[in-house]
Scaffold this motif. Sequence first.
Motif, PDB file in Angstrom:
ATOM      1  N   ASP A  41       0.845  -1.198   0.000  1.00 17.22           N
ATOM      2  CA  ASP A  41       0.000   0.000   0.000  1.00 17.22           C
ATOM      3  C   ASP A  41       0.879   1.246   0.000  1.00 17.22           C
ATOM      4  O   ASP A  41       1.743   1.398   0.861  1.00 17.22           O
ATOM      5  CB  ASP A  41      -0.921   0.010   1.220  1.00 17.22           C
ATOM      6  N   ARG A  42       0.652   2.128  -0.976  1.00 24.08           N
ATOM      7  CA  ARG A  42       1.442   3.353  -1.111  1.00 24.08           C
ATOM      8  C   ARG A  42       0.633   4.613  -0.787  1.00 24.08           C
ATOM      9  O   ARG A  42       1.148   5.721  -0.922  1.00 24.08           O
ATOM     10  CB  ARG A  42       1.966   3.474  -2.544  1.00 24.08           C
ATOM     11  N   SER A  43      -0.597   4.442  -0.358  1.00 23.14           N
ATOM     12  CA  SER A  43      -1.523   5.575  -0.275  1.00 23.14           C
ATOM     13  C   SER A  43      -1.093   6.653   0.710  1.00 23.14           C
ATOM     14  O   SER A  43      -1.495   7.813   0.571  1.00 23.14           O
ATOM     15  CB  SER A  43      -2.929   5.083   0.087  1.00 23.14           C
ATOM     16  N   LEU A  51       8.512  19.733  -5.444  1.00 21.96           N
ATOM     17  CA  LEU A  51       8.914  20.783  -6.374  1.00 21.96           C
ATOM     18  C   LEU A  51       8.977  20.285  -7.821  1.00 21.96           C
ATOM     19  O   LEU A  51       9.147  21.080  -8.732  1.00 21.96           O
ATOM     20  CB  LEU A  51      10.279  21.356  -5.972  1.00 21.96           C
ATOM     21  N   SER A  52       8.852  19.005  -7.990  1.00 20.58           N
ATOM     22  CA  SER A  52       8.839  18.432  -9.334  1.00 20.58           C
ATOM     23  C   SER A  52       7.402  18.290  -9.813  1.00 20.58           C
ATOM     24  O   SER A  52       6.609  17.591  -9.191  1.00 20.58           O
ATOM     25  CB  SER A  52       9.532  17.063  -9.327  1.00 20.58           C
ATOM     26  N   PRO A  53       7.028  18.965 -10.901  1.00 18.58           N
ATOM     27  CA  PRO A  53       5.630  18.923 -11.358  1.00 18.58           C
ATOM     28  C   PRO A  53       5.267  17.558 -11.930  1.00 18.58           C
ATOM     29  O   PRO A  53       6.147  16.773 -12.314  1.00 18.58           O
ATOM     30  CB  PRO A  53       5.595  20.000 -12.442  1.00 18.58           C
ATOM     31  N   LEU A  54       3.968  17.278 -11.977  1.00 17.77           N
ATOM     32  CA  LEU A  54       3.503  16.032 -12.570  1.00 17.77           C
ATOM     33  C   LEU A  54       3.997  15.890 -13.998  1.00 17.77           C
ATOM     34  O   LEU A  54       4.433  14.829 -14.425  1.00 17.77           O
ATOM     35  CB  LEU A  54       1.969  15.968 -12.560  1.00 17.77           C
ATOM     36  N   PHE A 140      -0.415   3.951  -8.755  1.00 22.98           N
ATOM     37  CA  PHE A 140      -1.456   4.615  -9.537  1.00 22.98           C
ATOM     38  C   PHE A 140      -2.764   4.499  -8.769  1.00 22.98           C
ATOM     39  O   PHE A 140      -3.487   3.507  -8.877  1.00 22.98           O
ATOM     40  CB  PHE A 140      -1.578   3.971 -10.919  1.00 22.98           C
ATOM     41  N   LEU A 141      -3.039   5.534  -7.952  1.00 21.47           N
ATOM     42  CA  LEU A 141      -4.182   5.515  -7.053  1.00 21.47           C
ATOM     43  C   LEU A 141      -5.030   6.775  -7.240  1.00 21.47           C
ATOM     44  O   LEU A 141      -4.499   7.855  -7.479  1.00 21.47           O
ATOM     45  CB  LEU A 141      -3.721   5.436  -5.592  1.00 21.47           C
ATOM     46  N   ARG A 142      -6.330   6.607  -7.086  1.00 21.56           N
ATOM     47  CA  ARG A 142      -7.245   7.735  -7.208  1.00 21.56           C
ATOM     48  C   ARG A 142      -6.963   8.773  -6.121  1.00 21.56           C
ATOM     49  O   ARG A 142      -6.798   8.449  -4.957  1.00 21.56           O
ATOM     50  CB  ARG A 142      -8.697   7.252  -7.081  1.00 21.56           C
ATOM     51  N   GLY A 143      -6.891  10.042  -6.538  1.00 23.63           N
ATOM     52  CA  GLY A 143      -6.764  11.137  -5.594  1.00 23.63           C
ATOM     53  C   GLY A 143      -5.358  11.442  -5.132  1.00 23.63           C
ATOM     54  O   GLY A 143      -5.137  12.443  -4.450  1.00 23.63           O
ATOM     55  N   VAL A 144      -4.390  10.602  -5.492  1.00 23.28           N
ATOM     56  CA  VAL A 144      -2.993  10.846  -5.095  1.00 23.28           C
ATOM     57  C   VAL A 144      -2.075  10.686  -6.321  1.00 23.28           C
ATOM     58  O   VAL A 144      -1.201   9.806  -6.338  1.00 23.28           O
ATOM     59  CB  VAL A 144      -2.555   9.919  -3.932  1.00 23.28           C
ATOM     60  N   PRO A 145      -2.257  11.534  -7.325  1.00 25.85           N
ATOM     61  CA  PRO A 145      -1.488  11.372  -8.568  1.00 25.85           C
ATOM     62  C   PRO A 145       0.007  11.591  -8.417  1.00 25.85           C
ATOM     63  O   PRO A 145       0.770  11.168  -9.290  1.00 25.85           O
ATOM     64  CB  PRO A 145      -2.111  12.420  -9.500  1.00 25.85           C
ATOM     65  N   MET A 184     -10.598  14.778  -5.920  1.00 25.25           N
ATOM     66  CA  MET A 184      -9.526  15.725  -5.611  1.00 25.25           C
ATOM     67  C   MET A 184     -10.138  17.107  -5.440  1.00 25.25           C
ATOM     68  O   MET A 184     -11.140  17.443  -6.073  1.00 25.25           O
ATOM     69  CB  MET A 184      -8.499  15.745  -6.739  1.00 25.25           C
ATOM     70  N   ARG A 185      -9.535  17.921  -4.586  1.00 24.97           N
ATOM     71  CA  ARG A 185     -10.005  19.292  -4.403  1.00 24.97           C
ATOM     72  C   ARG A 185      -9.793  20.081  -5.682  1.00 24.97           C
ATOM     73  O   ARG A 185      -8.797  19.916  -6.382  1.00 24.97           O
ATOM     74  CB  ARG A 185      -9.255  19.951  -3.254  1.00 24.97           C
ATOM     75  N   GLN A 186     -10.750  20.967  -5.974  1.00 25.62           N
ATOM     76  CA  GLN A 186     -10.687  21.750  -7.207  1.00 25.62           C
ATOM     77  C   GLN A 186      -9.478  22.679  -7.244  1.00 25.62           C
ATOM     78  O   GLN A 186      -8.985  23.012  -8.324  1.00 25.62           O
ATOM     79  CB  GLN A 186     -11.973  22.580  -7.374  1.00 25.62           C
ATOM     80  N   ASP A 187      -8.979  23.110  -6.064  1.00 20.71           N
ATOM     81  CA  ASP A 187      -7.832  24.015  -6.035  1.00 20.71           C
ATOM     82  C   ASP A 187      -6.515  23.276  -5.795  1.00 20.71           C
ATOM     83  O   ASP A 187      -5.471  23.890  -5.610  1.00 20.71           O
ATOM     84  CB  ASP A 187      -8.021  25.095  -4.967  1.00 20.71           C
TER      85      ASP A 187
END
Length: 235
Positions: A41-43, A51-54, A140-145, A184-187
């Motif tokens: 589990d990595r959640s 600081l590294s963008p997606l 690869f988990l929902r909400g934690v990209p 995920m939060r909109q902001d």
Amino acid sequence: TAHAGAAPVPAASVAGRNVKEARPVKFTRELRPAPYFYYIDRSCEQDYDALSPLSPPLCVPNFVIKLHAILIRKDLRSVITWMPHGRSWKIINLPEFEKKVLPQYFKQSNMKSFHRQANGWGFRRMLKGPDKGSFYNEFFLRGVPHLCKKMKRIGGAKTIEDANISHEPNLWMISTIHPLPETMRQDDLNFIVLKIINECIEKDGPKAQMPFVHELQSAGAKPASIHAAAAGGAH
């Protein structure tokens, strides 16, 4: 002429050529009790590289980032969607996926190529139970990209212990122990990045590049998040 029962000649010595014999790489992990088996589990893992963008500016987002972007689209939930626990995803409507999603995001309409890419990024297909037919990867988990920044394209032949159907993790039970966020939060900066990726792909197609961070500000990202993204793009 080789004698019957003789040991095979190593590939490296065939016809005097220096040929490297291809052997699958095996990852060794400790087998744990159900529901995990070889799954980790990595959640709860933090983004230690915040600081590294997606997806770096002026680069085409990779396969897993595009997949995260697809999965936040509400209009595609009847085509491809997260399983309710958020630890695997499944294509619900294959004809629509081939017609709408593949050419728009991946410049192809061949499911075999898509599956090869998914396998190359370490996704595994569930073979039994309520998750049968869905694909999962620990990162690869929902909400934690941010976890997918740790994913790498594997390539080549590899074997894994949990390829055995009897050792498939029970993702539903794991999610009762470690539940994932529904949305995920909109902001949230990562949500905004994924949203911008969708907008860029809708406009420019599968080769669309991630814009500079000033685009994030106009999309509603918080100043602190903008600063973090800008610092990441500067490296």
